[in-house]
Scaffold this motif. Structure first.
Motif, PDB file in Angstrom:
ATOM      1  N   PHE A   9       0.835  -1.200   0.000  1.00  0.00           N
ATOM      2  CA  PHE A   9       0.000   0.000   0.000  1.00  0.00           C
ATOM      3  C   PHE A   9       0.870   1.251   0.000  1.00  0.00           C
ATOM      4  O   PHE A   9       1.832   1.351   0.781  1.00  0.00           O
ATOM      5  N   ARG A  66      -6.349   1.170  -5.401  1.00  0.00           N
ATOM      6  CA  ARG A  66      -7.528   0.881  -4.577  1.00  0.00           C
ATOM      7  C   ARG A  66      -8.454   2.071  -4.679  1.00  0.00           C
ATOM      8  O   ARG A  66      -8.137   3.158  -4.179  1.00  0.00           O
ATOM      9  N   ARG A  91      -8.309  -2.453  -7.293  1.00  0.00           N
ATOM     10  CA  ARG A  91      -8.686  -3.165  -6.063  1.00  0.00           C
ATOM     11  C   ARG A  91      -9.977  -2.535  -5.533  1.00  0.00           C
ATOM     12  O   ARG A  91     -10.023  -1.337  -5.240  1.00  0.00           O
ATOM     13  N   GLU A 129     -13.946  -7.702   3.253  1.00  0.00           N
ATOM     14  CA  GLU A 129     -13.710  -6.994   4.514  1.00  0.00           C
ATOM     15  C   GLU A 129     -14.863  -7.137   5.506  1.00  0.00           C
ATOM     16  O   GLU A 129     -14.981  -6.352   6.443  1.00  0.00           O
ATOM     17  N   LEU A 152      -8.157 -10.867   1.650  1.00  0.00           N
ATOM     18  CA  LEU A 152      -8.854 -10.705   2.926  1.00  0.00           C
ATOM     19  C   LEU A 152      -8.311  -9.445   3.597  1.00  0.00           C
ATOM     20  O   LEU A 152      -7.092  -9.268   3.687  1.00  0.00           O
ATOM     21  N   ALA A 153      -9.210  -8.580   4.033  1.00  0.00           N
ATOM     22  CA  ALA A 153      -8.802  -7.316   4.681  1.00  0.00           C
ATOM     23  C   ALA A 153      -9.186  -7.403   6.157  1.00  0.00           C
ATOM     24  O   ALA A 153     -10.353  -7.238   6.520  1.00  0.00           O
ATOM     25  N   GLY A 154      -8.185  -7.676   6.983  1.00  0.00           N
ATOM     26  CA  GLY A 154      -8.436  -8.042   8.374  1.00  0.00           C
ATOM     27  C   GLY A 154      -8.931  -6.931   9.278  1.00  0.00           C
ATOM     28  O   GLY A 154      -9.686  -7.176  10.221  1.00  0.00           O
ATOM     29  N   PHE A 155      -8.506  -5.680   8.989  1.00  0.00           N
ATOM     30  CA  PHE A 155      -8.897  -4.600   9.905  1.00  0.00           C
ATOM     31  C   PHE A 155     -10.412  -4.419   9.909  1.00  0.00           C
ATOM     32  O   PHE A 155     -11.059  -4.512  10.959  1.00  0.00           O
ATOM     33  N   ASP A 156     -10.978  -4.182   8.751  1.00  0.00           N
ATOM     34  CA  ASP A 156     -12.430  -3.980   8.690  1.00  0.00           C
ATOM     35  C   ASP A 156     -13.193  -5.263   8.995  1.00  0.00           C
ATOM     36  O   ASP A 156     -14.257  -5.221   9.618  1.00  0.00           O
ATOM     37  N   ALA A 195      -3.176  -7.455   5.857  1.00  0.00           N
ATOM     38  CA  ALA A 195      -2.038  -6.577   6.168  1.00  0.00           C
ATOM     39  C   ALA A 195      -1.745  -6.644   7.668  1.00  0.00           C
ATOM     40  O   ALA A 195      -2.664  -6.804   8.477  1.00  0.00           O
ATOM     41  N   SER A 221      -1.011  -8.448   1.694  1.00  0.00           N
ATOM     42  CA  SER A 221      -1.012  -7.003   1.510  1.00  0.00           C
ATOM     43  C   SER A 221      -0.058  -6.449   2.565  1.00  0.00           C
ATOM     44  O   SER A 221      -0.055  -6.922   3.704  1.00  0.00           O
TER      45      SER A 221
HETATM   46  O1  LIG Z   1      -7.393  -4.234   2.336  1.00  0.00           O
HETATM   47  C1  LIG Z   1      -6.508  -4.343   3.200  1.00  0.00           C
HETATM   48  O2  LIG Z   1      -5.579  -5.199   3.115  1.00  0.00           O
HETATM   49  C2  LIG Z   1      -6.461  -3.383   4.343  1.00  0.00           C
HETATM   50  C3  LIG Z   1      -7.802  -2.983   4.802  1.00  0.00           C
HETATM   51  O3  LIG Z   1      -8.476  -2.139   4.228  1.00  0.00           O
HETATM   52  C4  LIG Z   1      -8.373  -3.661   5.949  1.00  0.00           C
HETATM   53  O4  LIG Z   1      -7.728  -4.583   6.483  1.00  0.00           O
HETATM   54  O5  LIG Z   1      -9.499  -3.300   6.328  1.00  0.00           O
END
Ligand SMILES: O=C([O-])CC(=O)C(=O)O
Ligand SMILES: CC(=O)SCCNC(=O)CCNC(=O)[C@H](O)C(C)(C)COP(=O)(O)OP(=O)(O)OC[C@H]1O[C@@H](n2cnc3c(N)ncnc32)[C@H](O)[C@@H]1OP(=O)(O)O
Ligand SMILES: [Mg+2]
Length: 288
Positions: A9, A66, A91, A129, A152-156, A195, A221
């Motif tokens: 990123f 993105r 993305r 997410e 997979l976006a782990g934060f959200d 990430a 990521s």
């Molecule tokens: O897309 C990602 O890797 C980071 C991101 O927005 C999340 O983890 O919510």
């Protein structure tokens, strides 16, 4: 075959990082117009990213933008700019269902025609997410030939699941990782793991890389250049695997030259998936 181990990123409003990050040699760079950019900077970031794409600085590195999600007022302008700038992959954040991807596809086709790019040339990565995204990931991964990977976006995702990161074996991500990875493999596309936010925690990062690699993710990521080399080293195949892969490729070549349909090595049959895996191992070895 394309290596997609590291997708780094870069905040779309950071002119300094945009102008020199090719030096870190990630497999892909992701210019972010979404959550790394505040509402007041959306327009200037879009222009900065356009100029970065046009400057062709990232030769040999896959370029990804993105965009903001389809529920925002920004995504159409983001898409227009990115495609006109020559981006390779879009993305899509917070992907929840196939209809969002269809909306992107429709718009992509119009922009590609308008700016003289081939229709279908711009690829898509869907970021998953949320719980609903995970549940629909099988359909999302397979819904268009433009889809080259899901992430997979782990934060959200963990916010949506009403939990947070633990350290260690991360049971809170287990189901989503396995589900997203199966969706990707069933659709024959790549899969990115989450990430890792603590850029100074090398040990924690490597622990997570090991989980992702063992499960079968193509990569992760990333948010900091320091994570690139660590990741590439962790994905480097061991010497025995490289030696074996070389033998497999040689055996396949010999058999082809002799006109033999069936290939064997040390008495074991070598079939196309084994050859494919050997090619992947050699590609990883050459780039680590
Ligand atoms: O897309 C990602 O890797 C980071 C991101 O927005 C999340 O983890 O919510
Ligand atoms: C939940 C989500 O949506 S995550 C995705 C959105 N988030 C992002 O895009 C964040 C990306 N990462 C960053 O912006 C930064 O790494 C931060 C803010 C986390 C830390 O930044 P810094 O405090 O500057 O880190 P640090 O001082 O260790 O940086 C060292 C060098 O690497 C550069 N660098 C750091 N992160 C990045 C990056 N992501 N891309 C390119 N270069 C970077 C810095 O500019 C600095 O370069 P310099 O030595 O030439 O000055
Ligand atoms: Mg997110």
């Amino acid at each position: 075959m394309k290596l997609r181990r590291s997708m780094m990123f870069i905040p779309g409003d950071n002119a300094g990082m945009l102008s020199n990050s090719y030096i870190y040699k990630p497999d892909s760079v992701m210019f972010d117009l979404e959550d790394a950019v505040s509402l007041t900077e959306k327009d200037s970031a879009r222009l900065l990213v356009f100029n970065t794409l046009k400057a062709n600085l990232y030769t040999g590195i896959e370029t990804v933008v993105r965009i903001n999600g389809v529920e925002t007022p920004f995504w159409e302008q983001d898409l227009d700019m990115a495609v006109r700038g020559g981006v390779e992959v879009i993305r899509l954040p917070k992907t929840e269902n196939v209809s969002e991807v269809r909306e992107i596809e429709k718009k992509l086709e119009i922009i590609e025609k308008n700016c003289g790019r081939n229709v279908g040339e711009t690829k898509i990565i869907a970021a998953i997410e949320s719980a609903i995204g995970v549940v629909n990931s099988v359909a999302i991964a397979a819904c268009t030939p433009r889809m080259v990977a899901i992430a997979l976006a782990g934060f959200d995702y963990l916010v949506d699941m009403q939990t947070s990161r633990s350290s260690g074996s991360e049971p809170e991500l287990f189901y989503a990782r396995a589900a997203v990875l199966h969706a990707a493999r069933a659709a024959k596309i790549d899969a990115f793991d989450v990430a890792y936010g603590d850029v100074n925690d090398e040990e924690g990062f490597l622990r997570e890389v090991k989980i992702a690699k063992n499960l079968g993710f193509n990569g992760k990521s990333l948010i900091h250049p320091r994570q690139i080399e660590l990741l590439h080293k962790a994905y480097a195949p061991p010497k025995e695997a490289v030696d074996h892969a070389e033998k497999v490729i040689q055996a396949a070549k010999d058999a082809r030259e002799k006109g033999l349909g069936v290939v064997s090595l040390d008495g074991k049959m070598i079939d196309p998936p084994v050859i494919h895996e050997a090619e992947r191992v050699l590609l990883l070895a050459q780039n680590s």
